[in-house]
Scaffold this motif. Sequence first.
Motif, short mmCIF file in Angstrom:
data_model
loop_
_atom_site.label_atom_id
_atom_site.label_comp_id
_atom_site.label_asym_id
_atom_site.label_seq_id
_atom_site.Cartn_x
_atom_site.Cartn_y
_atom_site.Cartn_z
N TYR A 37 1.23 -1.30 -0.06
CA TYR A 37 0.52 -0.15 0.05
C TYR A 37 0.88 1.31 -0.05
O TYR A 37 1.99 1.39 0.79
CB TYR A 37 -0.43 0.39 0.75
N SER A 38 0.60 2.68 -0.79
CA SER A 38 1.05 4.04 -0.88
C SER A 38 0.67 3.98 0.90
O SER A 38 -0.33 3.57 1.56
CB SER A 38 0.42 4.49 -1.82
N SER A 39 1.69 5.14 1.40
CA SER A 39 0.97 5.73 2.55
C SER A 39 -0.64 6.33 2.39
O SER A 39 -1.68 6.08 3.93
CB SER A 39 1.98 7.37 3.02
N ARG A 40 -0.96 6.95 1.49
CA ARG A 40 -2.50 7.73 1.43
C ARG A 40 -3.50 5.98 1.88
O ARG A 40 -4.46 6.22 2.12
CB ARG A 40 -3.03 8.08 -0.08
N ASP A 41 -3.14 4.37 0.86
CA ASP A 41 -3.93 3.60 0.70
C ASP A 41 -4.08 2.89 2.40
O ASP A 41 -5.16 2.86 2.70
CB ASP A 41 -4.00 2.53 -0.32
N GLN B 6 -8.16 14.59 11.32
CA GLN B 6 -8.93 13.66 10.57
C GLN B 6 -9.88 12.60 11.14
O GLN B 6 -10.96 12.15 11.35
CB GLN B 6 -8.24 13.28 8.94
N PHE B 7 -9.08 12.37 12.09
CA PHE B 7 -9.62 10.85 13.11
C PHE B 7 -10.55 11.18 13.85
O PHE B 7 -11.70 10.69 13.94
CB PHE B 7 -8.29 10.69 13.64
N ALA B 8 -10.69 12.59 14.41
CA ALA B 8 -11.35 13.37 15.03
C ALA B 8 -12.33 13.30 14.60
O ALA B 8 -13.82 13.13 15.38
CB ALA B 8 -11.13 14.32 16.05
N PHE B 9 -12.40 13.93 13.09
CA PHE B 9 -14.02 14.23 12.49
C PHE B 9 -14.05 12.87 12.24
O PHE B 9 -15.46 13.01 12.70
CB PHE B 9 -13.46 15.62 11.30
N ILE B 10 -13.61 12.30 11.60
CA ILE B 10 -13.87 11.41 11.46
C ILE B 10 -14.58 10.40 11.88
O ILE B 10 -15.89 10.07 12.03
CB ILE B 10 -12.93 10.12 10.25
N VAL B 11 -14.43 9.92 13.23
CA VAL B 11 -14.81 9.16 14.67
C VAL B 11 -16.57 10.12 14.83
O VAL B 11 -17.18 9.38 15.17
CB VAL B 11 -14.02 9.10 15.64
N ILE C 190 -14.52 9.35 5.11
CA ILE C 190 -13.50 8.80 5.17
C ILE C 190 -12.24 9.50 3.69
O ILE C 190 -11.01 10.19 3.47
CB ILE C 190 -13.28 7.50 5.69
N GLU C 191 -13.21 8.91 2.66
CA GLU C 191 -12.72 8.90 0.97
C GLU C 191 -12.37 10.84 0.90
O GLU C 191 -11.14 11.01 0.45
CB GLU C 191 -12.99 8.69 0.35
N LYS C 192 -13.06 12.18 1.02
CA LYS C 192 -13.21 13.10 -0.02
C LYS C 192 -11.72 13.43 1.76
O LYS C 192 -10.81 14.01 0.91
CB LYS C 192 -13.85 12.67 0.77
N GLY C 193 -12.11 13.14 2.38
CA GLY C 193 -10.86 13.32 4.06
C GLY C 193 -9.91 13.08 4.07
O GLY C 193 -8.58 14.06 3.68
N ASP D 193 -3.53 14.77 -0.61
CA ASP D 193 -3.20 15.89 -2.08
C ASP D 193 -2.26 16.60 -1.27
O ASP D 193 -1.38 17.53 -1.80
CB ASP D 193 -4.93 16.41 -2.53
N LEU D 194 -2.92 17.78 0.24
CA LEU D 194 -1.43 18.64 0.62
C LEU D 194 -0.61 18.38 0.64
O LEU D 194 0.43 18.84 0.78
CB LEU D 194 -2.75 19.04 1.98
#
Length: 206
Positions: free
Chosen positions: A74-78, A156-161, A179-182, A188-189
Amino acid sequence: MATAQQIKNAYMDYVLTHNEKPKSVYSFVKKLKISESEFYEFYASFESIEKMAWVELTVETIDTIEQQEIWSQYSSRDKLLSFFYSYIEVLKKHRSFIIYSLKQSGNRFSTPEVLSGTKPIFENFAENIINEGLDSGELANRKFLSKRYKDALWIQFAFIVNFWVGDDSAGFEKTDEAIEKGINVTFDLFQRSPLDNLFEYGKFLS
């Protein structure tokens, strides 16, 4: 002799049944038919039970995904996408407790105390993945900013949960989208962009 698991299960059953913590350790252990000393052998307080429950769910997720044969490819993103998809699947098994636990924590814009033990575990996991991405060139190595990548992933962790807790879509489909979009926007950044090239060109000209 009670085990840590038995005490944790009894506590989780109590709070979900009564929607509040037991009045005291004394009253709790009395119903459990164990001594206070047995309780304190494993936990310092009711709060420590909740913290440990979160830690165990997080460690369980990380251990499971890292044991997958495809993980190293896996890539880091994946890898981060895999973590969050898997984490939500683990949390689903304890959704009632997760909702109770976070509702007790109050302020949603700061790290809840109940996640204080989980944060360093996740950040260490994320930092290892980020470093792999920096070494492979998948992620841009920016002076000062690279060290903050893990902070962005904790947000992102806090937002997704929190998003999942409030998600009422069928099969939590909206959480999958979040999850996918976030994660994709965040990575991307993290990756090189024309601005990085412009910045380097500016340094070259100066």
